[in-house]
Design a protein around this motif. Structure first.
Motif, PDB file in Angstrom:
ATOM      1  N   SER A   9      48.582  39.897  30.888  1.00 55.61           N
ATOM      2  CA  SER A   9      48.950  40.307  32.256  1.00 55.61           C
ATOM      3  C   SER A   9      47.814  40.055  33.240  1.00 55.61           C
ATOM      4  CB  SER A   9      49.341  41.785  32.277  1.00 55.61           C
ATOM      5  OG  SER A   9      48.206  42.624  32.111  1.00 55.61           O
ATOM      6  N   GLN A  10      46.570  40.082  32.743  1.00 53.25           N
ATOM      7  CA  GLN A  10      45.421  39.858  33.622  1.00 53.25           C
ATOM      8  C   GLN A  10      45.073  38.384  33.762  1.00 53.25           C
ATOM      9  OE1 GLN A  10      44.235  42.714  35.291  1.00 53.25           O
ATOM     10  NE2 GLN A  10      46.100  43.351  34.216  1.00 53.25           N
ATOM     11  N   GLY A  69      36.615  30.130  16.826  1.00 53.99           N
ATOM     12  CA  GLY A  69      37.281  31.415  17.025  1.00 53.99           C
ATOM     13  C   GLY A  69      36.531  32.317  17.980  1.00 53.99           C
ATOM     14  N   TRP A  70      35.231  32.459  17.750  1.00 49.08           N
ATOM     15  CA  TRP A  70      34.428  33.318  18.626  1.00 49.08           C
ATOM     16  C   TRP A  70      34.363  32.758  20.042  1.00 49.08           C
ATOM     17  CZ3 TRP A  70      33.594  38.094  17.562  1.00 49.08           C
ATOM     18  CH2 TRP A  70      33.472  38.516  16.241  1.00 49.08           C
ATOM     19  N   ALA A  71      34.242  31.438  20.180  1.00 47.35           N
ATOM     20  CA  ALA A  71      34.168  30.834  21.508  1.00 47.35           C
ATOM     21  C   ALA A  71      35.461  31.065  22.295  1.00 47.35           C
ATOM     22  CB  ALA A  71      33.876  29.344  21.384  1.00 47.35           C
ATOM     23  N   LEU A  72      36.594  30.813  21.659  1.00 44.42           N
ATOM     24  CA  LEU A  72      37.876  31.005  22.342  1.00 44.42           C
ATOM     25  C   LEU A  72      38.111  32.473  22.657  1.00 44.42           C
ATOM     26  CD1 LEU A  72      40.139  28.586  20.250  1.00 44.42           C
ATOM     27  CD2 LEU A  72      39.263  28.216  22.569  1.00 44.42           C
ATOM     28  N   ALA A  73      37.716  33.358  21.745  1.00 44.31           N
ATOM     29  CA  ALA A  73      37.895  34.792  21.985  1.00 44.31           C
ATOM     30  C   ALA A  73      37.062  35.253  23.174  1.00 44.31           C
ATOM     31  CB  ALA A  73      37.521  35.582  20.737  1.00 44.31           C
ATOM     32  N   LEU A  74      35.830  34.781  23.262  1.00 47.77           N
ATOM     33  CA  LEU A  74      34.972  35.163  24.397  1.00 47.77           C
ATOM     34  C   LEU A  74      35.558  34.660  25.710  1.00 47.77           C
ATOM     35  CD1 LEU A  74      31.411  34.572  22.893  1.00 47.77           C
ATOM     36  CD2 LEU A  74      32.466  36.769  23.498  1.00 47.77           C
ATOM     37  N   VAL A  75      36.109  33.449  25.689  1.00 45.45           N
ATOM     38  CA  VAL A  75      36.753  32.922  26.901  1.00 45.45           C
ATOM     39  C   VAL A  75      37.946  33.794  27.278  1.00 45.45           C
ATOM     40  CG1 VAL A  75      38.073  30.989  27.844  1.00 45.45           C
ATOM     41  CG2 VAL A  75      35.975  30.565  26.552  1.00 45.45           C
ATOM     42  N   GLY A  76      38.748  34.186  26.272  1.00 47.09           N
ATOM     43  CA  GLY A  76      39.908  35.029  26.549  1.00 47.09           C
ATOM     44  C   GLY A  76      39.527  36.371  27.132  1.00 47.09           C
ATOM     45  N   VAL A  77      38.509  37.009  26.560  1.00 47.86           N
ATOM     46  CA  VAL A  77      38.052  38.309  27.071  1.00 47.86           C
ATOM     47  C   VAL A  77      37.478  38.145  28.474  1.00 47.86           C
ATOM     48  CG1 VAL A  77      36.373  40.162  26.744  1.00 47.86           C
ATOM     49  CG2 VAL A  77      37.657  39.285  24.789  1.00 47.86           C
ATOM     50  N   GLY A  78      36.682  37.099  28.661  1.00 45.82           N
ATOM     51  CA  GLY A  78      36.106  36.863  29.991  1.00 45.82           C
ATOM     52  C   GLY A  78      37.171  36.633  31.043  1.00 45.82           C
ATOM     53  N   ALA A  79      38.184  35.843  30.709  1.00 42.24           N
ATOM     54  CA  ALA A  79      39.269  35.587  31.659  1.00 42.24           C
ATOM     55  C   ALA A  79      40.025  36.862  31.988  1.00 42.24           C
ATOM     56  CB  ALA A  79      40.220  34.531  31.087  1.00 42.24           C
ATOM     57  N   ALA A  80      40.246  37.718  30.981  1.00 44.84           N
ATOM     58  CA  ALA A  80      40.951  38.978  31.232  1.00 44.84           C
ATOM     59  C   ALA A  80      40.138  39.875  32.163  1.00 44.84           C
ATOM     60  CB  ALA A  80      41.223  39.687  29.910  1.00 44.84           C
ATOM     61  N   LEU A  81      38.822  39.908  31.975  1.00 49.77           N
ATOM     62  CA  LEU A  81      37.973  40.729  32.847  1.00 49.77           C
ATOM     63  C   LEU A  81      37.974  40.190  34.278  1.00 49.77           C
ATOM     64  CD1 LEU A  81      34.938  41.351  30.453  1.00 49.77           C
ATOM     65  CD2 LEU A  81      36.734  42.974  31.102  1.00 49.77           C
ATOM     66  N   VAL A  82      37.903  38.880  34.411  1.00 58.16           N
ATOM     67  CA  VAL A  82      37.933  38.280  35.747  1.00 58.16           C
ATOM     68  C   VAL A  82      39.287  38.534  36.408  1.00 58.16           C
ATOM     69  CG1 VAL A  82      37.906  36.095  37.031  1.00 58.16           C
ATOM     70  CG2 VAL A  82      36.226  36.511  35.219  1.00 58.16           C
ATOM     71  N   GLY A  83      40.363  38.371  35.662  1.00 57.06           N
ATOM     72  CA  GLY A  83      41.694  38.623  36.221  1.00 57.06           C
ATOM     73  C   GLY A  83      41.863  40.072  36.636  1.00 57.06           C
ATOM     74  N   GLY A  84      41.351  40.997  35.806  1.00 54.97           N
ATOM     75  CA  GLY A  84      41.433  42.418  36.154  1.00 54.97           C
ATOM     76  C   GLY A  84      40.644  42.740  37.400  1.00 54.97           C
ATOM     77  N   ALA A  85      39.433  42.162  37.508  1.00 57.54           N
ATOM     78  CA  ALA A  85      38.609  42.405  38.691  1.00 57.54           C
ATOM     79  C   ALA A  85      39.278  41.848  39.943  1.00 57.54           C
ATOM     80  CB  ALA A  85      37.228  41.767  38.499  1.00 57.54           C
ATOM     81  N   ARG A  86      39.875  40.673  39.807  1.00 57.36           N
ATOM     82  CA  ARG A  86      40.562  40.082  40.964  1.00 57.36           C
ATOM     83  C   ARG A  86      41.744  40.951  41.401  1.00 57.36           C
ATOM     84  NH1 ARG A  86      42.051  33.784  40.921  1.00 57.36           N
ATOM     85  NH2 ARG A  86      39.764  33.787  40.982  1.00 57.36           N
ATOM     86  N   ALA A  87      42.457  41.507  40.436  1.00 57.19           N
ATOM     87  CA  ALA A  87      43.594  42.358  40.768  1.00 57.19           C
ATOM     88  C   ALA A  87      43.138  43.608  41.518  1.00 57.19           C
ATOM     89  CB  ALA A  87      44.343  42.748  39.498  1.00 57.19           C
ATOM     90  N   ARG A  88      42.023  44.191  41.061  1.00 56.61           N
ATOM     91  CA  ARG A  88      41.523  45.394  41.744  1.00 56.61           C
ATOM     92  C   ARG A  88      41.069  45.080  43.163  1.00 56.61           C
ATOM     93  NH1 ARG A  88      39.659  46.197  36.495  1.00 56.61           N
ATOM     94  NH2 ARG A  88      37.622  45.265  36.965  1.00 56.61           N
ATOM     95  N   ARG A  89      40.391  43.953  43.364  1.00 57.15           N
ATOM     96  CA  ARG A  89      39.988  43.569  44.717  1.00 57.15           C
ATOM     97  C   ARG A  89      41.202  43.309  45.597  1.00 57.15           C
ATOM     98  NH1 ARG A  89      36.333  40.148  41.975  1.00 57.15           N
ATOM     99  NH2 ARG A  89      37.624  38.348  42.556  1.00 57.15           N
ATOM    100  N   SER A  90      42.217  42.682  45.002  1.00 54.35           N
ATOM    101  CA  SER A  90      43.423  42.379  45.754  1.00 54.35           C
ATOM    102  C   SER A  90      44.116  43.657  46.221  1.00 54.35           C
ATOM    103  CB  SER A  90      44.377  41.549  44.893  1.00 54.35           C
ATOM    104  OG  SER A  90      45.592  41.312  45.563  1.00 54.35           O
ATOM    105  N   GLU A  91      44.158  44.639  45.350  1.00 52.30           N
ATOM    106  CA  GLU A  91      44.810  45.897  45.709  1.00 52.30           C
ATOM    107  C   GLU A  91      44.027  46.629  46.793  1.00 52.30           C
ATOM    108  OE1 GLU A  91      45.146  47.963  42.036  1.00 52.30           O
ATOM    109  OE2 GLU A  91      46.696  46.623  41.236  1.00 52.30           O
ATOM    110  N   ARG A  92      42.694  46.619  46.652  1.00 55.37           N
ATOM    111  CA  ARG A  92      41.881  47.314  47.664  1.00 55.37           C
ATOM    112  C   ARG A  92      41.980  46.634  49.013  1.00 55.37           C
ATOM    113  NH1 ARG A  92      37.969  47.729  43.410  1.00 55.37           N
ATOM    114  NH2 ARG A  92      36.904  45.891  44.276  1.00 55.37           N
ATOM    115  N   GLY A  93      42.055  45.292  49.010  1.00 57.44           N
ATOM    116  CA  GLY A  93      42.080  44.578  50.274  1.00 57.44           C
ATOM    117  C   GLY A  93      43.478  44.305  50.790  1.00 57.44           C
TER     118      GLY A  93
END
Length: 515
Positions: free
Chosen positions: A91-92, A474-498
């Motif tokens: 979702s993120q 496996g570790w490389a792809l997993a780190l990319v997935g976690v990083g993308a989820a964190l970036v997507g979540g942060a973008r969603a929070r900024r979008s809601e605030r703004g």
């Protein structure tokens, strides 16, 4: 309606696993899951993920219910939490550009975590395990099960993109077809047959599973193994041109008590070894550090001249199957767990056994015991450790007649394709035989039937790119997935605030118009 779609998604995901094997359904399910959770809040996505996971896990791993309904409920519920986490991540990441790549990374990340947490994890249901009979399996020896999970999820996302965005349709279809066609082409690559080979006798002793837990069970298991070994030897010697056996393979728990301690069981093993005039690789239950309360599942190399030799102790133990986490707390409250018996203690060394034979004094046998087939490291360590031949020993007595048996059979096939090594399979009363490097299961036995087979198996030293690349990938792809989820979540929070986003369609690049 959304809940119904989540249930349907779970059933589609599960349909690709054995024994159903409807692998196109899994690809559709992966795409539908993305479509279902994209752009939703984390709580909404987690809820839909749980429902999806419950449907998928009830369909695929309900076999654990033979240990009791509470155990099945607990495992299905817990494994569904990983699907909830996947829902949150998807979702993120679908709020970002290039979500087609970030979603597959999320699948890899969740599979990686589920295979380690808690208690060593339970990596039984991975997308790669649905690919055994489809073209994408050609990638297995190159990128491993982890990489194939990524590719399968990628194909599903490309399909979703092609349906929802006309301007990207051609490119999405072209990339998906390229992955499939290249995978199918890789399956056609030839493999040399080494000059050195060994003749392996496989014994499936069978046992009355309903005697389990009785005083006569342990004796009957090894009695049956000796009897079927005699039939194997008679059959082999009746074929005048058949090569002499280099060794005989017995399954996991071929002795249900420690043959180094119990004199009668030891006598049965030594009789079989003497008659065979060749080593027997004995699957045995051994006493643990505290013989009264602990045990170890092992494979012991038993030589006709020198007796019991090198040994491998099973490393990957299944919680609530072979041992009880928090035993002192849970056992009094769940008496059904007494079926598990003494607490199993995991081994610490790689599954490679020094296995001298009359013809090959330095033979190394790689041993994978039962559920260990699901753990990449345990499988890869056999070839990393210099194994010349791979064997798979299983009991499956408890799970006979359930979905567990065909699912484990698929794992043997996946690993043979991934390692490009033959895998010789011996089970107590399930399905035994040999898997060739193409993943074809040859001369399989039937469940609940005493049987024997003889196979001529090449000795191989090859190490596929998957063994080297897959753990890092496996570790490389997993780190990319976690990083993308964190970036997507942060973008969603900024979008809601703004107040930048006014609709779901603006919050996510996923083609939501097809919802």
């Amino acid at each position: 309606m959304t809940i119904v779609l989540a249930i349907l998604t779970g059933l589609l995901l599960g349909a690709g696993y054995a024994p159903m094997g409807v692998w196109p359904a899994t690809i559709v399910g992966v795409g539908l899951f993305t479509w279902l959770v994209a752009g939703r809040t984390p709580w909404q996505a987690a809820g839909l993920g749980v429902v999806t996971g419950l449907a998928m896990n009830v369909l695929t791993i309900h076999w654990i219910g033979v240990l009791g309904v509470p155990v099945a409920i607990a495992l299905v519920a817990f494994m569904s939490l990983w699907t909830a986490l996947l829902g949150v991540m998807v979702s993120q990441v679908t709020r970002l550009g290039w979500w087609v790549l970030w979603v597959p990374c999320s699948w890899v990340a969740v599979e990686l975590a589920a295979g380690r947490i808690p208690f060593g994890g339970f990596p039984w249901l991975r997308l790669a395990f649905t690919t055994v009979d489809q073209p994408v399996s050609g990638w297995l020896p190159w990128v491993g099960a982890t990489g194939v999970t990524f590719l399968l999820a990628l194909i599903a996302q490309l399909g979703l993109l092609a349906i929802g965005e006309r301007r990207n349709r051609v490119r999405a279809v072209a990339v998906a077809l390229a992955v499939i066609v290249v995978g199918g082409s890789l399956k056609l690559l030839p493999q040399a047959t080494p000059e050195q080979q060994v003749a392996v006798g496989v014994v499936q002793g069978n046992v009355n599973r309903y005697l389990h837990g009785t005083s006569s069970y342990a004796q009957s298991v090894t009695d049956n193994m000796l009897s079927e070994t005699i039939f194997l030897l008679a059959s082999n010697r009746a074929e005048g041109e058949a090569p002499p056996l280099d060794f005989v393979l017995w399954p996991e728990n071929a002795t249900d008590v420690d043959p180094l301690v119990e004199p009668e069981t030891r006598g049965l093993v030594e009789t079989a070894v003497a008659l065979a005039d060749a080593p027997i690789f004995v699957g045995a239950v051994m006493e643990g550090p505290d013989p009264k309360t602990t045990r170890q599942t092992a494979g012991i190399w038993w030589h006709p001249e020198t007796g019991p030799g090198d040994r491998y102790n099973k490393r990957n133990l299944v919680p609530f199957g072979e041992y009880i986490p928090f035993r002192d707390f849970l056992l009094p409250r769940l008496p059904v767990l007494e079926q598990i018996g003494r607490q199993s203690i995991p081994g610490t060394e790689a599954g490679v056994v020094a296995a001298p034979t009359a013809a090959y004094g330095d033979l190394q046998v790689g041993d994978i015991i039962c559920f260990e087939l699901a753990w990449d490291d345990s499988v890869y360590d056999t070839v990393r450790g210099g194994a010349d031949i791979i064997v798979s020993q299983s009991n499956t007595n408890t799970y006979g007649g359930t979905f567990e048996v065909p699912q484990q059979l698929v794992l043997n096939r996946i690993r043979a394709m991934e390692l490009r090594r033959e895998v010789v399979v011996s089970t107590l009363n399930s399905v035994s035989g040999m898997v060739d490097t193409s993943g074809t299961f040859r001369e399989s036995t039937e469940e609940f039937t005493a049987a024997n087979r003889t196979f001529t198996v090449p000795l191989r030293t090859n190490v596929t790119p998957a063994v080297i690349l897959s753990p890092w990938l496996g570790w490389a792809l997993a780190l990319v997935g976690v990083g993308a989820a964190l970036v997507g979540g942060a973008r969603a929070r900024r979008s809601e605030r703004g107040h930048e986003a006014t609709s779901t369609d603006q919050r996510t690049p996923v083609p939501m118009k097809i919802r």
